[in-house]
Structures are given as structure tokens and as C-alpha cells.
Motif scaffolding. Structure first.
Motif, short mmCIF file in Angstrom:
data_model
loop_
_atom_site.label_atom_id
_atom_site.label_comp_id
_atom_site.label_asym_id
_atom_site.label_seq_id
_atom_site.Cartn_x
_atom_site.Cartn_y
_atom_site.Cartn_z
N ARG A 44 1.00 -1.23 0.13
CA ARG A 44 0.04 -0.05 0.09
C ARG A 44 0.95 1.32 -0.11
O ARG A 44 0.63 2.21 -0.53
CB ARG A 44 -0.89 -0.04 1.28
N ASN A 45 1.99 1.15 0.92
CA ASN A 45 2.62 2.30 0.81
C ASN A 45 3.47 2.54 -0.36
O ASN A 45 3.55 3.78 -0.89
CB ASN A 45 4.16 1.95 1.78
N ASP A 46 3.85 1.60 -1.21
CA ASP A 46 4.53 1.97 -2.58
C ASP A 46 3.34 2.56 -3.42
O ASP A 46 3.71 3.44 -4.33
CB ASP A 46 4.81 0.58 -3.19
N ALA A 47 2.24 1.91 -3.45
CA ALA A 47 1.05 2.61 -4.57
C ALA A 47 0.80 3.82 -4.13
O ALA A 47 0.74 4.66 -5.09
CB ALA A 47 0.13 1.53 -4.34
N GLU A 48 0.80 3.99 -2.93
CA GLU A 48 0.26 5.47 -2.43
C GLU A 48 1.60 6.50 -2.64
O GLU A 48 1.33 7.65 -3.46
CB GLU A 48 -0.06 5.62 -0.93
N ALA A 49 2.82 6.21 -2.55
CA ALA A 49 3.98 6.81 -2.80
C ALA A 49 3.95 7.18 -4.22
O ALA A 49 4.04 8.12 -4.95
CB ALA A 49 5.09 6.39 -2.23
N PHE A 50 3.81 6.09 -5.06
CA PHE A 50 4.08 6.15 -6.60
C PHE A 50 2.85 7.03 -7.08
O PHE A 50 3.23 7.85 -8.14
CB PHE A 50 3.86 4.75 -7.19
N TYR A 51 1.69 6.79 -6.71
CA TYR A 51 0.75 7.82 -7.38
C TYR A 51 0.69 9.08 -6.45
O TYR A 51 -0.71 9.59 -6.40
CB TYR A 51 -0.59 7.01 -7.49
N GLY A 52 1.42 9.43 -5.72
CA GLY A 52 1.06 10.61 -4.62
C GLY A 52 0.59 11.60 -5.48
O GLY A 52 -0.18 12.70 -4.64
N VAL A 53 0.95 12.12 -6.52
CA VAL A 53 0.64 13.36 -7.33
C VAL A 53 -1.13 13.28 -7.37
O VAL A 53 -1.58 14.30 -7.71
CB VAL A 53 1.30 13.37 -8.64
N HIS A 54 -1.66 11.98 -7.30
CA HIS A 54 -2.85 11.82 -7.61
C HIS A 54 -3.76 11.86 -5.92
O HIS A 54 -5.15 11.70 -6.13
CB HIS A 54 -3.54 10.83 -8.31
N ARG A 55 -3.06 12.21 -5.05
CA ARG A 55 -3.74 11.93 -3.63
C ARG A 55 -4.88 12.65 -3.32
O ARG A 55 -5.76 12.18 -2.76
CB ARG A 55 -2.57 12.62 -2.59
N ALA A 121 6.69 12.43 -19.09
CA ALA A 121 7.59 13.38 -19.42
C ALA A 121 8.97 12.85 -19.01
O ALA A 121 9.12 12.10 -18.15
CB ALA A 121 7.19 14.68 -18.37
N PRO A 122 10.11 13.40 -19.46
CA PRO A 122 11.32 12.99 -19.10
C PRO A 122 11.58 13.10 -17.62
O PRO A 122 12.34 12.07 -16.78
CB PRO A 122 12.36 14.07 -19.88
N GLU A 123 11.09 14.08 -16.80
CA GLU A 123 11.27 14.31 -15.16
C GLU A 123 10.60 13.30 -14.83
O GLU A 123 10.91 12.45 -13.84
CB GLU A 123 10.83 15.63 -14.98
N THR A 124 9.39 12.71 -14.98
CA THR A 124 8.82 11.83 -14.25
C THR A 124 9.19 10.45 -14.69
O THR A 124 9.55 9.47 -13.65
CB THR A 124 7.03 11.75 -14.58
N ALA A 125 9.71 10.17 -15.84
CA ALA A 125 10.38 9.01 -16.11
C ALA A 125 11.53 8.78 -15.23
O ALA A 125 11.62 7.57 -14.77
CB ALA A 125 11.05 9.03 -17.60
#
Ligand code: UDP
Length: 141
Positions: A44-55, A121-125
């Protein structure tokens, strides 16, 4: 065009459909090389961190539940214009709007269970590749 790297995830719905190989074929057919890969079951921590921009988005909780519902296949892809090329292969976020022949048109069921993720985008990649392959030296090939 410049050689780029991008982060791709085959999400739990597509892993469950047993289409990892078919999706890899599309990457390879478009000239993208898999330069790192791991299958994992996100915490859950991984998924929340990875998609943190959509929190703050209304779909965040369901998105996290979906992403931890089964194993995912995570890969770094490399090739000319890899970021946009992968986005083109994926198709629109909503599979109903995805162009015919795209991964989401062919393998996704809904806007939330939509088969694949790809950096935008390159930064997010760069951030996303480091998130899943921390400290690893990834080799171009
Ligand atoms: N998502 C969702 N409902 C929405 C919009 C997005 O469940 O209304 C999920 C979907 O899995 C999507 C992810 O959130 O792939 C990230 O959304 P984004 O807008 O970044 O789309 P993507 O870049 O994946 O096409």
C-alpha cells in the motif's frame, strides 16, 4: 530523435489476463527495448507513494486498491522517443476512448483497470525509474 528511457507498469488486470508477453511484443515491435524488469506485488505504501501526485483526486483510494490487488510487471524501456512512443502504444487513459490497436483498447476493461502505466515526461520518467530500480545500474543495449 533522442534515445530516452521510460517507466512502464503492466497493471494487475493485464497480469491476471496473462498478456505480459503480448504487451512486451508491442514494445519490441515499436523498437523499445526492455532494459530492466521486475515482477512485484506493490505494498500500500508503494502504491500511495508512486501515485502521490493523485492523492487529492476522487479516484485515488480505488486506484491504490486496484494497484495492490495483484502482482504487477514493472519495466524500464529504452528507445528513440521512448516516452511518447510508449504513450502512443498505450492509448488514452479511458479504454473506451483509446485508438484501435492500442494496448488499452485491446486489453483494458475500464478507466481504472486500464492495463498499463507509462511515464508522461522525462522528469517523471527519471523519478519513476529510480523509484522501482533504486541504485541499480541499468545497462543500455
Ligand atoms: N484513473 C482512474 N480514474 C480516472 C482517472 C484516472 O482510475 O478518472 C487512474 C487510471 O488507472 C490512470 C491513473 O489513475 O491510469 C493515472 O491517471 P492519469 O490521468 O495520469 O492517466 P495515465 O497517465 O495513466 O493515462
Amino acid at each position: 530523435m533522442a534515445i530516452e528511457r521510460t517507466l512502464s507498469i503492466i497493471k494487475p488486470d493485464a497480469v491476471a489476463k496473462n498478456v505480459i508477453g503480448q504487451i512486451y511484443s508491442r514494445f519490441e515491435g515499436a523498437g523499445l527495448k526492455v532494459i530492466a524488469a521486475r515482477m512485484m506485488h506493490l505494498s500500500r505504501n508503494d502504491a500511495e507513494a508512486f501515485y502521490g501526485v493523485h492523492r487529492e483526486r476522487p479516484f485515488f483510494k480505488d486506484l491504490v486498491e486496484f494497484m495492490i490487488s495483484g502482482p504487477v510487471m514493472v519495466q524500464a524501456l529504452e528507445g528513440e522517443g521512448a516516452i511518447l512512443k510508449n504513450r502512443d502504444l498505450m492509448g488514452a487513459t479511458d479504454p473506451k476512448k483509446a485508438a484501435a490497436g492500442t494496448i488499452r483498447a485491446d486489453f483494458a476493461d475500464s478507466i481504472d483497470a486500464n492495463a498499463v502505466h507509462g511515464s508522461d515526461a522525462p522528469e517523471t520518467a527519471a523519478v519513476e525509474i529510480a523509484f522501482f530500480f533504486p541504485g541499480m545500474s541499468i545497462h543500455s543495449r
